[in-house]
Design a protein around this motif. Structure first.
Motif, PDB file in Angstrom:
ATOM      1  N   ASN A 116       0.814  -1.218   0.000  1.00 37.01           N
ATOM      2  CA  ASN A 116       0.000   0.000   0.000  1.00 37.01           C
ATOM      3  C   ASN A 116       0.848   1.267   0.000  1.00 37.01           C
ATOM      4  OD1 ASN A 116       0.790   0.534   2.724  1.00 37.01           O
ATOM      5  ND2 ASN A 116      -0.889  -0.744   3.480  1.00 37.01           N
ATOM      6  N   GLY A 117       2.153   1.122  -0.017  1.00 36.47           N
ATOM      7  CA  GLY A 117       3.054   2.271  -0.077  1.00 36.47           C
ATOM      8  C   GLY A 117       3.568   2.733   1.275  1.00 36.47           C
ATOM      9  N   LEU A 118       2.855   2.436   2.338  1.00 33.15           N
ATOM     10  CA  LEU A 118       3.281   2.907   3.657  1.00 33.15           C
ATOM     11  C   LEU A 118       4.596   2.274   4.083  1.00 33.15           C
ATOM     12  CD1 LEU A 118      -0.135   3.021   5.563  1.00 33.15           C
ATOM     13  CD2 LEU A 118       1.100   4.907   4.448  1.00 33.15           C
ATOM     14  N   GLU A 119       4.841   1.051   3.620  1.00 32.58           N
ATOM     15  CA  GLU A 119       6.087   0.375   3.983  1.00 32.58           C
ATOM     16  C   GLU A 119       7.302   1.023   3.323  1.00 32.58           C
ATOM     17  OE1 GLU A 119       4.663  -1.580   0.242  1.00 32.58           O
ATOM     18  OE2 GLU A 119       3.734  -0.759   2.023  1.00 32.58           O
ATOM     19  N   MET A 120       7.080   1.880   2.344  1.00 28.16           N
ATOM     20  CA  MET A 120       8.180   2.531   1.634  1.00 28.16           C
ATOM     21  C   MET A 120       8.811   3.668   2.431  1.00 28.16           C
ATOM     22  SD  MET A 120       8.875   0.813  -0.843  1.00 28.16           S
ATOM     23  CE  MET A 120       8.105  -0.675  -1.399  1.00 28.16           C
ATOM     24  N   GLN A 121       8.384   3.841   3.677  1.00 32.49           N
ATOM     25  CA  GLN A 121       9.065   4.799   4.552  1.00 32.49           C
ATOM     26  C   GLN A 121      10.356   4.194   5.103  1.00 32.49           C
ATOM     27  OE1 GLN A 121       6.923   5.547   8.402  1.00 32.49           O
ATOM     28  NE2 GLN A 121       5.477   4.085   7.525  1.00 32.49           N
ATOM     29  N   ASP A 122      10.538   2.906   4.921  1.00 35.58           N
ATOM     30  CA  ASP A 122      11.709   2.195   5.420  1.00 35.58           C
ATOM     31  C   ASP A 122      12.741   2.060   4.291  1.00 35.58           C
ATOM     32  OD1 ASP A 122      13.583   0.301   6.304  1.00 35.58           O
ATOM     33  OD2 ASP A 122      12.089  -0.758   7.503  1.00 35.58           O
ATOM     34  N   ASP A 123      13.845   2.786   4.384  1.00 38.43           N
ATOM     35  CA  ASP A 123      14.880   2.751   3.351  1.00 38.43           C
ATOM     36  C   ASP A 123      15.479   1.360   3.189  1.00 38.43           C
ATOM     37  OD1 ASP A 123      14.556   5.463   2.815  1.00 38.43           O
ATOM     38  OD2 ASP A 123      16.154   6.065   4.193  1.00 38.43           O
ATOM     39  N   ASP A 124      15.522   0.567   4.265  1.00 41.00           N
ATOM     40  CA  ASP A 124      16.055  -0.794   4.172  1.00 41.00           C
ATOM     41  C   ASP A 124      15.205  -1.659   3.243  1.00 41.00           C
ATOM     42  OD1 ASP A 124      18.119  -0.161   5.900  1.00 41.00           O
ATOM     43  OD2 ASP A 124      17.112  -0.981   7.675  1.00 41.00           O
ATOM     44  N   ILE A 125      13.905  -1.476   3.300  1.00 44.08           N
ATOM     45  CA  ILE A 125      13.011  -2.224   2.415  1.00 44.08           C
ATOM     46  C   ILE A 125      13.247  -1.812   0.971  1.00 44.08           C
ATOM     47  CG2 ILE A 125      10.584  -2.468   1.733  1.00 44.08           C
ATOM     48  CD1 ILE A 125       9.886  -2.580   4.720  1.00 44.08           C
ATOM     49  N   VAL A 126      13.346  -0.518   0.734  1.00 42.46           N
ATOM     50  CA  VAL A 126      13.591  -0.022  -0.623  1.00 42.46           C
ATOM     51  C   VAL A 126      14.895  -0.588  -1.171  1.00 42.46           C
ATOM     52  CG1 VAL A 126      14.006   2.044  -2.027  1.00 42.46           C
ATOM     53  CG2 VAL A 126      12.224   2.066  -0.258  1.00 42.46           C
ATOM     54  N   GLU A 127      15.939  -0.532  -0.377  1.00 40.71           N
ATOM     55  CA  GLU A 127      17.240  -1.058  -0.823  1.00 40.71           C
ATOM     56  C   GLU A 127      17.168  -2.561  -1.069  1.00 40.71           C
ATOM     57  OE1 GLU A 127      19.927   0.668  -1.858  1.00 40.71           O
ATOM     58  OE2 GLU A 127      18.524   2.327  -1.555  1.00 40.71           O
ATOM     59  N   TYR A 128      16.435  -3.266  -0.237  1.00 38.55           N
ATOM     60  CA  TYR A 128      16.313  -4.714  -0.406  1.00 38.55           C
ATOM     61  C   TYR A 128      15.666  -5.053  -1.747  1.00 38.55           C
ATOM     62  CZ  TYR A 128      15.349  -9.604   0.521  1.00 38.55           C
ATOM     63  OH  TYR A 128      15.304 -10.981   0.434  1.00 38.55           O
ATOM     64  N   ILE A 129      14.551  -4.418  -2.059  1.00 40.32           N
ATOM     65  CA  ILE A 129      13.900  -4.762  -3.325  1.00 40.32           C
ATOM     66  C   ILE A 129      14.754  -4.328  -4.522  1.00 40.32           C
ATOM     67  CG2 ILE A 129      11.593  -4.868  -2.329  1.00 40.32           C
ATOM     68  CD1 ILE A 129      10.926  -2.271  -3.697  1.00 40.32           C
ATOM     69  N   LEU A 130      15.494  -3.232  -4.377  1.00 40.60           N
ATOM     70  CA  LEU A 130      16.403  -2.830  -5.456  1.00 40.60           C
ATOM     71  C   LEU A 130      17.539  -3.845  -5.604  1.00 40.60           C
ATOM     72  CD1 LEU A 130      16.650   1.030  -4.858  1.00 40.60           C
ATOM     73  CD2 LEU A 130      15.439  -0.155  -6.720  1.00 40.60           C
ATOM     74  N   ASN A 131      18.129  -4.245  -4.508  1.00 45.18           N
ATOM     75  CA  ASN A 131      19.255  -5.187  -4.545  1.00 45.18           C
ATOM     76  C   ASN A 131      18.859  -6.564  -5.061  1.00 45.18           C
ATOM     77  OD1 ASN A 131      21.031  -3.253  -3.588  1.00 45.18           O
ATOM     78  ND2 ASN A 131      20.809  -3.895  -1.454  1.00 45.18           N
ATOM     79  N   HIS A 132      17.584  -6.919  -4.909  1.00 42.81           N
ATOM     80  CA  HIS A 132      17.135  -8.241  -5.339  1.00 42.81           C
ATOM     81  C   HIS A 132      16.326  -8.186  -6.635  1.00 42.81           C
ATOM     82  CE1 HIS A 132      18.515 -10.610  -1.851  1.00 42.81           C
ATOM     83  NE2 HIS A 132      18.483  -9.425  -1.266  1.00 42.81           N
ATOM     84  N   GLY A 133      16.252  -7.038  -7.259  1.00 48.70           N
ATOM     85  CA  GLY A 133      15.564  -6.930  -8.547  1.00 48.70           C
ATOM     86  C   GLY A 133      14.084  -7.256  -8.480  1.00 48.70           C
ATOM     87  N   ILE A 134      13.453  -6.900  -7.371  1.00 49.65           N
ATOM     88  CA  ILE A 134      12.041  -7.209  -7.173  1.00 49.65           C
ATOM     89  C   ILE A 134      11.200  -6.039  -7.677  1.00 49.65           C
ATOM     90  CG2 ILE A 134      10.266  -7.730  -5.454  1.00 49.65           C
ATOM     91  CD1 ILE A 134      12.627  -8.812  -3.684  1.00 49.65           C
ATOM     92  N   LYS A 135      10.228  -6.330  -8.537  1.00 49.23           N
ATOM     93  CA  LYS A 135       9.295  -5.313  -9.016  1.00 49.23           C
ATOM     94  C   LYS A 135       8.191  -5.126  -7.979  1.00 49.23           C
ATOM     95  CE  LYS A 135      11.099  -4.766 -13.154  1.00 49.23           C
ATOM     96  NZ  LYS A 135      11.446  -3.544 -13.791  1.00 49.23           N
TER      97      LYS A 135
END
Length: 192
Positions: A116-135
């Motif tokens: 829902n977008g609220l979890e995107m306040q966590d930079d660790d989550i953002v970096e994780y999905i970027l590092n793992h190529g997750i759409k």
């Protein structure tokens, strides 16, 4: 979900036992029956890796065999669902680790999830999905977003807007799903 003639197999994994989501969507039966937002609501996540792998291989076997005969390798696309998957970060990482390490029968594995977008306040989550190529698919209800996240709109909220814009610019945020309801009925108004 299915397999196609291009050497691709598509499946969904629903994270069993997830009971946490930051939204309070008025139209979500789980939100009211499971009290997703309750701090006392602990996850009861369970992944049976051997059974999951067996089922995936059984389901994709016709495509795997066809591709093998044609000298091709099969690509696997996986949508990971369950509550708000990234808010259940440790279980989510377990599923990703399983997909990355246990499904060597496939040429490439494409991972996709939603939130829902609220979890995107966590930079660790953002970096994780970027590092793992997750759409990532953003569940955002446009004019009816207040039904989902109350007064906070993750597209404009100071804590999430920059990370969501970053993901959109990078092509990681590749879908936006807008649920229409009686309180938010117009597809065309939402587009405008």
């Amino acid at each position: 979900k299915g397999c196609n003639s291009m050497g691709n197999c598509n499946i969904s994994i629903v994270m069993n036992g997830i009971k946490k989501c930051s939204a309070s969507c008025l139209y979500c039966s789980a939100a009211s029956t499971m009290q997703y937002r309750s701090k006392e609501n602990k996850t009861s996540f369970v992944v049976k890796k051997d059974a999951l792998k067996k089922r995936i291989l059984e389901y994709c076997n016709p495509q795997l065999e066809k591709d093998k005969k044609n000298g091709q390798l099969t690509e696997l696309s996986i949508d990971i669902w369950g509550g708000n998957p990234l808010e259940n970060f440790e279980p989510f990482k377990q599923v990703v680790e399983f997909c990355e390490n246990e499904l060597k029968e496939f040429k490439v594995i494409h991972l996709h999830t939603s939130g829902n977008g609220l979890e995107m306040q966590d930079d660790d989550i953002v970096e994780y999905i970027l590092n793992h190529g997750i759409k990532y698919q953003l569940s955002h209800d446009g004019l009816g977003q207040w039904l989902r996240t109350g007064e906070i709109d993750p597209l404009y909220w100071e804590n999430t807007k920059d990370n969501l814009a970053k993901l959109a610019r990078l092509g990681v945020l590749d879908w936006i799903n807008c649920s229409l309801t009686a309180r938010n009925p117009s597809f065309f108004d939402n587009i405008e």
